[in-house]
Write an enzyme that holds these catalytic residues in place. Structure first.
Site, PDB file in Angstrom:
ATOM      1  N   SER A   1      -5.149  11.905  -2.732  1.00  0.00           N
ATOM      2  CA  SER A   1      -5.196  10.456  -2.863  1.00  0.00           C
ATOM      3  C   SER A   1      -5.148  10.104  -4.340  1.00  0.00           C
ATOM      4  O   SER A   1      -5.543  10.900  -5.204  1.00  0.00           O
ATOM      5  CB  SER A   1      -6.496   9.927  -2.249  1.00  0.00           C
TER       6      SER A   1
ATOM      7  N   CYS B   1      -6.293  -1.213  -2.956  1.00  0.00           N
ATOM      8  CA  CYS B   1      -7.566  -0.775  -3.533  1.00  0.00           C
ATOM      9  C   CYS B   1      -7.543  -0.900  -5.056  1.00  0.00           C
ATOM     10  O   CYS B   1      -6.523  -0.677  -5.703  1.00  0.00           O
ATOM     11  CB  CYS B   1      -7.869   0.650  -3.108  1.00  0.00           C
TER      12      CYS B   1
ATOM     13  N   GLU C   1      -3.597  14.200   2.662  1.00  0.00           N
ATOM     14  CA  GLU C   1      -4.335  14.097   1.407  1.00  0.00           C
ATOM     15  C   GLU C   1      -5.650  14.863   1.492  1.00  0.00           C
ATOM     16  O   GLU C   1      -6.295  14.894   2.540  1.00  0.00           O
ATOM     17  CB  GLU C   1      -4.603  12.632   1.070  1.00  0.00           C
TER      18      GLU C   1
ATOM     19  N   CYS D   1       0.805  -1.223   0.000  1.00  0.00           N
ATOM     20  CA  CYS D   1       0.000   0.000   0.000  1.00  0.00           C
ATOM     21  C   CYS D   1       0.839   1.274   0.000  1.00  0.00           C
ATOM     22  O   CYS D   1       2.058   1.237   0.008  1.00  0.00           O
ATOM     23  CB  CYS D   1      -0.998  -0.049   1.146  1.00  0.00           C
ATOM     24  N   ASP D   2       0.130   2.384   0.073  1.00  0.00           N
ATOM     25  CA  ASP D   2       0.605   3.690  -0.366  1.00  0.00           C
ATOM     26  C   ASP D   2       2.042   4.064   0.011  1.00  0.00           C
ATOM     27  O   ASP D   2       2.867   4.317  -0.838  1.00  0.00           O
ATOM     28  CB  ASP D   2      -0.343   4.772   0.153  1.00  0.00           C
ATOM     29  N   LYS D   3       2.350   4.166   1.294  1.00  0.00           N
ATOM     30  CA  LYS D   3       3.674   4.659   1.692  1.00  0.00           C
ATOM     31  C   LYS D   3       4.659   3.529   1.946  1.00  0.00           C
ATOM     32  O   LYS D   3       5.859   3.772   2.072  1.00  0.00           O
ATOM     33  CB  LYS D   3       3.555   5.531   2.954  1.00  0.00           C
TER      34      LYS D   3
END
Length: 562
Positions: A472, A194, A446, A121-123
């Site tokens: 985001s 996601c 975000e 995921c993101d980070k």
């Protein structure tokens, strides 16, 4: 071997005793094999990471089979969707630096010969890449994979961005309570990152073209057998690369960074990829000019429009040929990529992807019929953003090329959300949200809640939002972020006042407030100096050391303190 530092010689008998105590050494000869770290990011509260314990076990078995000894350790993780819209979002981007520091610490303290990274995921993904650049030990990445797209009771494809926009739609009364709850229950049906082209999947796709991961890393579903086999093959390849001493900095060159941005343009990736890729370049010792990104955008066609910019999910992209098909298509246009670079497979980018043709031209367009002749991201410059700002042009309605409206200013995310919800923000506004950059936020939170509310209320073509914060990957609409310098550092965004006319010009890639320089100079004289919002804990240290978004928002110790 690098690990000989902790396991060879009589003086390391105490260390060997401790290594025996771990139970990882199954035979006397194991001490002579490469030691491989598995840098995992399993965590229960992040759906993209709940299955990573199983993947790490597969990696361990394969590493042993390949003739090396695995040792697993874990990093932290923040779920941006859960941390959204409250103090938790202040910790999201800063968690990237903790992950990089933690991985660096374990890898260098124990002298591992190679590292198998399992992010998703993101980070977490960029944090681990920063660690790989910093330690420069043979490494390979295999992500956890995307989740399946959801499906509403009415048969509508759903992703997390659908849910955020549903909040605004429900407040507006355009969907019922029953529809709202149905979406909530079905938007995220499986484990995995996601399902759209949000930050996590953008970074996991970019790892393929950077050359740090195997083909299809960005699109093979989290729940698929292909994902599990990919873990095995990546483990075998890592042990081979340890023997050949193929290191991350051999792979991640300036040309690789160029190609990462080119793929991002072709897929309309998250604006956060700009922030993270600049940070990766910085960690790799590559001086990378933002203007270079616009040059790449001009020569790279926009080939695949994925959620939130369309209804297509990452699984749809995978079925259409995945990232290899997009890379293969881009290679057909001379000068778009640097295909003869080495990758973690031991082969070139060309060898990895040549001949991988598009299987569904609705999902991935060919070169002769792109969504746009130019890429899906742009860097804007002007008197609001002298050091640059980022917009996902692929998420803007194609009819909008310039947008000139009146500013309505807010000094925090929460003030802006309240004004949007109570209809103070109306058609014809440019919402200015400032003091939300890396220092100002702190943590550059975000702005998904305000952008989703704007789109959810049906104002996506009539209201723009500009900010020194970030977005985001699920954001769409006229949304300009990463404005540099940020307001907390005295950036010009701090000088904008309500009613000022702002022009966003996507054709010429400019962002300006239409005020004379002498007016802005007078405003600067009366500008109140920024005071840090957080005085204790990690965020206080982060505020003191973090740099602006145009350098990737990395933490740097001032030269006078070194």
């Amino acid at each position: 071997m690098r690990s000989d530092m902790i396991k060879k010689g009589d003086h390391q008998a105490p260390a060997r005793s401790l290594l025996h105590a771990t139970g990882a050494l199954k035979s006397p000869t194991d001490m002579n094999k490469p030691f491989v770290a598995i840098c995992n990011s399993y965590i229960d509260i992040v759906p993209g990471h709940v299955h990573l314990r199983e993947l790490a076990d597969i990696a361990k078995e394969a590493i042993r089979e390949a003739g090396a000894i695995p040792f697993e350790f874990n990093t932290i993780g923040v779920d941006d969707g859960i941390a959204m819209g409250h103090i938790g979002m202040r910790y999201s981007l800063p968690s990237r630096e903790i992950i990089a520091d933690a991985a660096e610490t374990v890898i260098n303290a124990h002298w591992f010969d190679g590292v198998f990274y399992i992010p998703n995921c993101d980070k977490i993904t960029p944090g681990m890449i920063l660690a790989a650049m910093r330690t420069n030990v043979p490494a390979i990445f295999c992500s956890g994979g995307p989740m399946k797209a959801g499906l509403s009771a009415h048969g509508k494809a759903l992703t997390l961005s659908s849910m955020f926009e549903a909040v605004g739609a429900f407040k507006e009364g355009s969907i019922s309570k029953e529809e709202f709850l149905d979406m909530e229950q079905n938007a995220c049906p499986t484990c995995g990152s996601c399902a759209g082209m949000f930050t996590a999947n953008s970074m996991n796709c970019l790892m393929e073209v950077l050359g740090l991961a195997l083909p299809y890393n960005g699109t093979a579903l989290a729940v698929s057998d292909q994902r599990r086999e990919m873990i095995r093959q990546a483990a075998f390849k890592l042990v081979e690369n340890i023997k050949n001493d193929l290191k991350p900095r051999d792979i991640v060159t300036r040309e690789a960074i160029d190609d990462a941005f080119a793929l991002d343009m072709a897929m309309g990736g998250s604006t956060n990829t700009v922030l993270h890729t600049l940070a990766i370049a910085n960690e790799a010792g590559i001086d990378y000019d933002l203007e270079r990104i616009n040059a790449i955008a001009k020569r790279t066609p926009y080939l695949s429009k994925i959620a939130p910019s369309s209804s297509y999910s990452m699984h749809d992209v995978h079925e259409a040929g995945g990232v290899p098909a997009i890379i293969n298509e881009l290679m057909k246009k001379d000068g778009t990529l640097h295909p003869d670079r080495i990758t973690v497979t031991g082969k070139t980018l060309r060898e990895n992807n040549e001949g991988k043709e598009i299987k569904n031209f609705d999902v991935i367009h060919p070169l002769d019929a792109p969504y746009d002749a130019q890429g899906g991201l742009s860097i804007l410059f002007g008197n609001i953003a002298p050091k640059g700002a980022v917009i996902k042009v692929g998420g803007v309605d194609p009819s909008i090329k310039t947008f000139t409206r009146k500013a309505i200013c807010f000094n925090s995310h929460d003030e802006a959300v309240e004004a949007i919800d109570n209809r103070t923000v109306r058609a014809g506004h440019v919402v200015v949200i400032r003091y939300e950059g890396p220092k100002g936020g702190p943590g550059m939170p975000e702005m998904l809640a305000p952008t989703s509310s704007i789109v959810g209320r049906g104002l996506g073509k009539d209201v723009a939002l500009i900010t020194d914060g970030r977005f985001s990957g699920a954001t769409r609409g006229i949304a300009v972020g990463h404005i540099s310098p940020e307001a907390a550092s005295g950036g010009p965004i701090a000088l904008i006042e309500d009613g000022d006319e702002i022009t966003i010009d996507l054709t010429n890639r400019t962002l300006n407030v239409n005020q004379p320089e002498d007016v802005l100079a007078r405003r600067r004289e009366s500008l109140t100096p920024f005071k840090a919002k957080v005085k204790t804990g990690y965020l206080a240290r982060y505020t003191a050391l973090v740099t602006s978004a145009n350098t990737g928002g990395v933490m740097q110790v001032p030269e006078n303190l070194i």
